[in-house]
Write an enzyme that holds these catalytic residues in place. Structure first.
Site, short mmCIF file in Angstrom:
data_model
loop_
_atom_site.label_atom_id
_atom_site.label_comp_id
_atom_site.label_asym_id
_atom_site.label_seq_id
_atom_site.Cartn_x
_atom_site.Cartn_y
_atom_site.Cartn_z
CB ILE A 1 42.86 45.61 39.69
CG1 ILE A 1 43.65 46.22 38.53
CG2 ILE A 1 41.42 45.29 39.30
CD1 ILE A 1 43.21 47.57 38.06
CG HIS B 1 41.68 41.24 40.48
ND1 HIS B 1 41.77 41.44 39.12
CD2 HIS B 1 42.94 41.38 40.96
CE1 HIS B 1 43.04 41.69 38.79
NE2 HIS B 1 43.76 41.66 39.89
CB VAL C 1 63.30 38.74 60.29
CG1 VAL C 1 63.34 37.40 61.02
CG2 VAL C 1 62.29 39.68 60.92
CB CYS D 1 53.81 68.07 38.62
SG CYS D 1 55.35 68.49 37.81
#
Ligand SMILES: Cc1cc2nc3c(=O)[nH]c(=O)nc-3n(C[C@H](O)[C@H](O)[C@H](O)COP(=O)(O)OP(=O)(O)OC[C@H]3O[C@@H](n4cnc5c(N)ncnc54)[C@H](O)[C@@H]3O)c2cc1C
Length: 475
Positions: free
Chosen positions: A47, A49, A172, A399
């Site tokens: 999202i 926001h 790291v 699909c």
């Protein structure tokens, strides 16, 4: 010696790399996984926001509102799917109405435009399937949806096209500070640079500790999701949040930019930074809350469930600071995705105040070809492409209708896919109803052919995740 090394190729490291690629700087991103977008950026609510959630005056609020305003153009330039679908925070009582009015006020202080508290009659006009007990909602027309890992791949890819180096499988382990520069080490490689930008997500506290900065900690908060088939994607058009209550923030029901329906996430503090398991309890909770927010969800159409881990920082706000050429971008929990373009700008300014000289790169190309451009072509355009390259007519994933041509392209476009899941995130092959049952062997074959390696060398997600160990009759 590089100018900048960025630790972590999530959406924050990616957005910063892309921002810095506009300037004459030598930039390297190091990432411990075999692909980009493998942390929180891979599994979240997707999202953008509007910005009414974060506390007034916080860095989160500033970055969220600015990022949300920047995102449309940012996504357009990078060729990433983005849709301003608006959001509704739904409430069930007069107590919830008071909370929603407070959220509205907070949003207005943060600079969010168009917020309105609306009643059931108006909610029903926007969302006919809204839950039976919903009485009130906060409507935010500027809320949007995006594909988070696609955004990250596009940022890193565009940065690479503009000269940034990406080192994958670079975990790291140690950072040494010298006079005026740092050296960042993995077990078998190292990079030296004048500036280090720590974007290591849930591990960013551990990276900071490598330069003796123990001013904050980060812990994981698990969020579990269910993803439903595209058949259900039109049940709602807005993102339906739940009014925060004593029980927590609650879950959302949202369409995705790819047309699926997403339910979740739960919120559970855990200790293990690698625990991405889903739980029966968590998913039952998602199901219960989602059914209250939206009527008629067909739970028989769930195609997968997954978990994302939020990086919760000890300060309660985004931790973005600079000390001696070392910049932290830590505790970037939600709304980190929404904030990414704004954080990249903010970090650029921190670099300048730390002494970096930024000179414009005339050759910078802002635009990136959309990853899914072939799908969006007209029939005539598709026919022309197929005439040139028949691989675009050879469907591999039935699909999601993904062709061999698109898979080959994903392998050879920055940042190139090197394993089956990396192809999946770039093309959607294996993301449909059968979840890769049919197409995976073909994808392995194409990867082996294009990369010039053996069939048995191809992994599902890097490391030791080999799919084939030999020929049937040899085992
Ligand atoms: C459940 C959930 C829901 C969310 N929903 C939303 C939402 O709807 N909207 C929104 O705006 N935000 C949302 N967020 C927040 C958003 O996903 C994050 O803010 C954002 O993805 C953080 O990006 P990042 O680059 O900081 O971290 P990450 O994506 O976690 O990237 C960190 C990277 O660093 C790498 N790394 C770690 N350690 C090392 C090391 N030692 N060496 C090299 N590399 C290392 C990791 O492999 C990883 O690739 C959500 C997050 C979660 C988990």
């Amino acid at each position: 010696m590089r100018d900048v090394v960025i630790v972590g190729a999530g959406v924050i490291g990616g957005a910063i790399a892309r921002e810095l690629s506009k300037y004459k700087l030598d930039v390297t991103i190091v990432e411990k996984c075999s692909d980009v977008a493998m942390g929180a950026t891979r599994a979240n609510s997707a999202i953008v926001h509007a910005g009414f959630d974060a506390k007034e005056g916080s860095l989160k609020a500033k970055m969220n509102v600015r990022g949300s305003k920047m995102m449309k153009k940012f996504a357009e330039e990078l060729g990433v799917k983005y849709k301003r679908n608006g959001s509704l925070v739904v409430g069930f009582s007069e107590e919830d109405r008071a909370t929603l009015l407070d959220l509205k006020k907070r949003g207005e202080i943060n600079g969010v435009e168009g917020l309105r508290v609306i009643d059931r009659e108006e909610i029903l006009k926007l969302e006919p399937s809204i839950g039976e007990k919903v009485t009130v909602a906060l409507h935010a027309p500027t809320g949007a949806i995006i594909c988070p890992y696609e955004l990250c791949m596009a940022c890193v890819g565009n940065a690479m096209d503009n000269g940034v180096e990406l080192k994958l499988n670079f975990d790291v382990k140690k950072i040494e500070k010298h006079d005026g520069y740092y050296t960042v080490y993995s077990d078998n490689d190292s990079v030296s640079a004048k500036y280090v930008i720590n974007c290591a997500g849930v591990y960013s506290d551990e990276i900071a500790k490598m330069v003796a900065d123990d001013s904050f900690t980060v812990f994981p908060r698990r969020g579990e999701y269910m993803l439903l088939d595209k058949e259900c994607g039109k049940l709602v058009s807005h993102t339906i949040f739940r009014c925060p209550s004593k029980m927590g923030k609650g879950i959302l029901v949202s369409p995705t930019v790819d047309g699926n329906l997403l339910l979740g996430p739960t919120a559970e503090n855990i200790e293990d930074k690698e625990d991405k398991s889903t739980t029966a309890k968590g998913l039952a909770n998602v199901r219960m809350q989602a059914s209250e927010q939206v009527s008629g969800i067909n739970f028989g159409k769930i195609i997968t469930s997954f978990t994302g881990l939020r990086s919760v920082g000890s300060t309660g706000d985004f931790i973005i600071n600079e000390n001696d050429g070392f910049i932290n971008c830590a505790g970037i929990e939600s709304p980190g995705l929404s904030s990414a373009p704004a954080i990249a700008e903010y970090v650029r300014e921190l670099l300048v105040s730390a002494g970096a000289v930024l000179e414009n790169k005339e050759s910078f190309v802002a635009k990136r070809r959309p990853m899914h451009y072939f799908k969006e072509c007209s029939d005539e355009e598709k026919n022309a492409i197929i005439k040139e390259n028949p691989a675009y007519a050879h469907i591999i994933c039935r699909c999601e209708m993904v062709s061999e041509g698109e898979i080959v392209e994903a392998i050879h476009t920055n940042p190139g896919a090197r394993d089956v899941d990396a192809v999946k995130r770039r093309t959607r092959s294996g993301m449909g109803r059968c979840q890769g049952g049919f197409c995976s062997p073909y994808v392995v074959e194409i990867l082996a052919r294009e990369l010039g390696v053996a069939y048995t060398d191809i992994t599902k997600f890097g490391g030791e995740s080999y799919i084939n160990i030999g020929k049937t009759k040899e085992v």
